[in-house]
Design an enzyme around this catalytic site. Structure first.
Site, PDB file in Angstrom:
ATOM      1  CG  ASP A 413      -0.432   0.288   2.600  1.00  0.00           C
ATOM      2  OD1 ASP A 413       0.945   0.624   2.519  1.00  0.00           O
ATOM      3  OD2 ASP A 413      -1.073   0.273   3.461  1.00  0.00           O
ATOM      4  CG  ASP A 456      -3.693   3.201   0.366  1.00  0.00           C
ATOM      5  OD1 ASP A 456      -4.536   2.628   1.236  1.00  0.00           O
ATOM      6  OD2 ASP A 456      -2.506   3.375   0.967  1.00  0.00           O
TER       7      ASP A 456
END
Length: 539
Positions: A413, A456
């Site tokens: 991420d 994300d």
């Protein structure tokens, strides 16, 4: 297709139509000659009274059955005119039967008058019938003229045996088994038959014109009607030229007419008109349609099927018979050619539980196919990055693990991504996510799996890669390429943390959920150790 090709095709079509027309005319002429020869032979050799009466009665029975069939059929414009024509023919046959069974001169005269009156009425009915059958509007004036001529002719015929207008002399030879007329023709005899032949010639000309413009079942019907009109005309011609030696066997003409009308009306379903409606549906349908029998012999195909099947044959490099065989065997056949996708499906045509043939449907499914592909893509793809979504990624990875394979599961991420959204806005945040998706797609290619988990978070599975050094190089490559991509498009610098779980061998028996948990814990460790780094689970 060029204009030259179109003109050549039109010429070929016109040539084929002309050849069919010539063949039909030759067949009709041959039928007339053969039919006339049989009629003359029977009249000159003579037939016994019992056989003659039996033949007339059989013809009357067939005519009566035809009348009943027309009455029971569904109503149509031509039904009334056909009934009138058949009834006139039946009355004529009644006159013939009365003529051969009578012995007195007066009775025979009445029978002959009935015949001629029926002929006059039949001509009116025939004109009406042809006009309605081929859908041609005949001016009312023609009917009026014909009606007036018939009135005059009936007045003259009424005096047969007494006057000299129709027959100059009228004698009956009763020495044979059947009465034989010995006649000397008068002026109105020639006028009467001249009128009939002129009228029938005009009606046949209209039928031939309509035949040239027609196709399919309607074309076959018109052919039978033409033959039906010709049959009694042949007998009338034989009678006019005296070739029958005074014997009246004109019932054979009506017999031929009834048989031809049977095929035109009953077999080819004119009154029901469902058959023609079905053919029009098949012919003018937007889908390509082909009908074959149980031996895969083509019975019908419309223009759409003909045009498209040529493209499919060229693309697949197979002939039409092979396309039909594959479609029937597999129930469907799909081909992509010239930027379009075509599907052919086969349905059985059954009657009484037995397969009588197959109907093949050809459809252009390009839009439908594209829509299905789009739906499939939406169902399996992340709309923002173009990577697989979690469900598709999990499905592919589960199938891969079940094959007793190995590799490495990586979770990643973007560090401090919330700050990017809060500082630069969600549009910038989405652009950053898209760049990461593009980088991942470039690096893994089609040999490995990747997806956007959500937000994300992204996941990658490198198939058959377990070496920590190689994996470290891979994640470093992703991070470096990502930084370079952001710099090129003036997006804020972002760093990535990675967590890696390795499936060393099939013997470990790890499933998707276990790999996911291990990689997630390794990612959590990377975050706690300062971010912008990668960690392996268990190390």
């Amino acid at each position: 297709m060029s204009d030259y090709d179109v003109k050549n095709k039109q010429k070929e079509r016109m040539r084929d139509r002309s050849l069919h027309g010539i063949k039909f005319l030759l067949a009709v002429n041959l039928m007339i000659l053969l039919y006339g020869a049989i009629t003359i032979f029977l009249s000159r050799t003579g037939i016994s009274l019992k056989i003659f009466i039996g033949a007339v009665v059989c013809t009357m029975a067939m005519t009566f059955l035809m009348i009943v069939a027309v009455l029971l059929a569904s109503g149509s414009r031509v039904q009334a005119s056909a009934l009138c024509l058949l009834i006139c023919n039946y009355l004529y046959l009644l006159g013939v039967l009365a003529e051969v069974t009578s012995t007195g001169r007066e009775a025979i005269c009445v029978a002959i008058k009935l015949q001629y009156f029926s002929m006059c009425s039949a001509m009116l009915a025939l004109t009406w019938f042809v006009a309605t059958f081929i859908n041609v509007k005949i001016p009312v004036l023609i009917y009026v003229i014909q009606y007036l001529i018939n009135i005059v002719m009936m007045g003259v015929i009424w005096n047969i045996g007494n006057g000299q207008l129709f027959y100059r002399s009228f004698q009956i030879d009763l020495n044979g088994e059947t009465p034989r007329l010995i006649l000397e023709k008068g002026p109105f005899f020639y006028i009467f038959y001249g009128f009939i032949f002129t009228l029938v010639s005009g009606l046949l000309a209209m039928c031939l014109y309509r035949l040239h413009k027609s196709s399919g079942i309607n074309r076959i019907r018109i052919r039978y009607v033409i033959c039906g009109i010709c049959c009694p005309i042949v007998n009338m011609s034989i009678r006019f030229f005296g070739l029958s030696k005074g014997y009246d066997i004109s019932y054979l003409g009506i017999l031929g007419e009834v048989v031809c009308f049977f095929f035109a009306f009953i077999k080819y379903g004119y009154f029901n008109s469902i058959q023609v409606t079905n053919e029009n549906i098949l012919k003018y349908a937007h889908a390509g349609i082909l009908v074959v029998d149980e031996e895969q012999k083509i019975l019908f195909q419309n223009d759409v099927f003909k045009k498209t099947i040529r493209l499919i044959q060229q693309k697949e490099e197979i002939n039409e018979k092979q396309v039909i065989e594959r479609t029937i065997q597999n129930k469907s056949f799909i081909s992509e050619c010239q930027g379009k996708t075509y599907e052919i499906t086969a349905d059985e045509i059954k009657e009484c539980g037995y397969t009588q043939g197959y109907m093949l449907w050809l459809n252009d499914i390009t839009e439908h196919y594209a829509y299905l592909e789009q739906m499939k893509k939406l169902a399996t793809t992340d709309g923002l990055t173009g990577l697989n979504n979690r469900n598709a990624f999990q499905k592919n990875l589960v199938a891969y693990i079940q094959e007793e394979s190995f590799g490495a599961f990586i979770m990643m991420d973007i560090d401090n991504f919330k700050i990017i959204n809060d500082t630069y806005g969600h549009a910038t945040g989405d652009a950053v996510l898209q760049e990461l998706g593009n980088v991942i797609s470039e690096i893994i290619g089609t040999e490995h799996y990747a997806c956007r988990i959500g937000g994300d978070e992204f996941s990658v599975f490198f198939c058959e890669i377990m070496d920590p050094k190689i994996l470290s190089q891979k994640v470093k490559q992703i991070a470096d390429r990502f930084s370079e991509a952001l710099l090129k498009v003036n997006l804020p610098k972002s760093l990535i943390s990675f967590g890696i779980s390795i499936l060393n061998s099939p013997m470990e028996k790890k499933n998707f959920e276990q790999l996911y948990r291990e990689a997630d814990r390794a990612l959590y460790l990377s975050k706690n150790q300062g971010k912008n780094r990668h960690c392996f689970y268990g190390q």
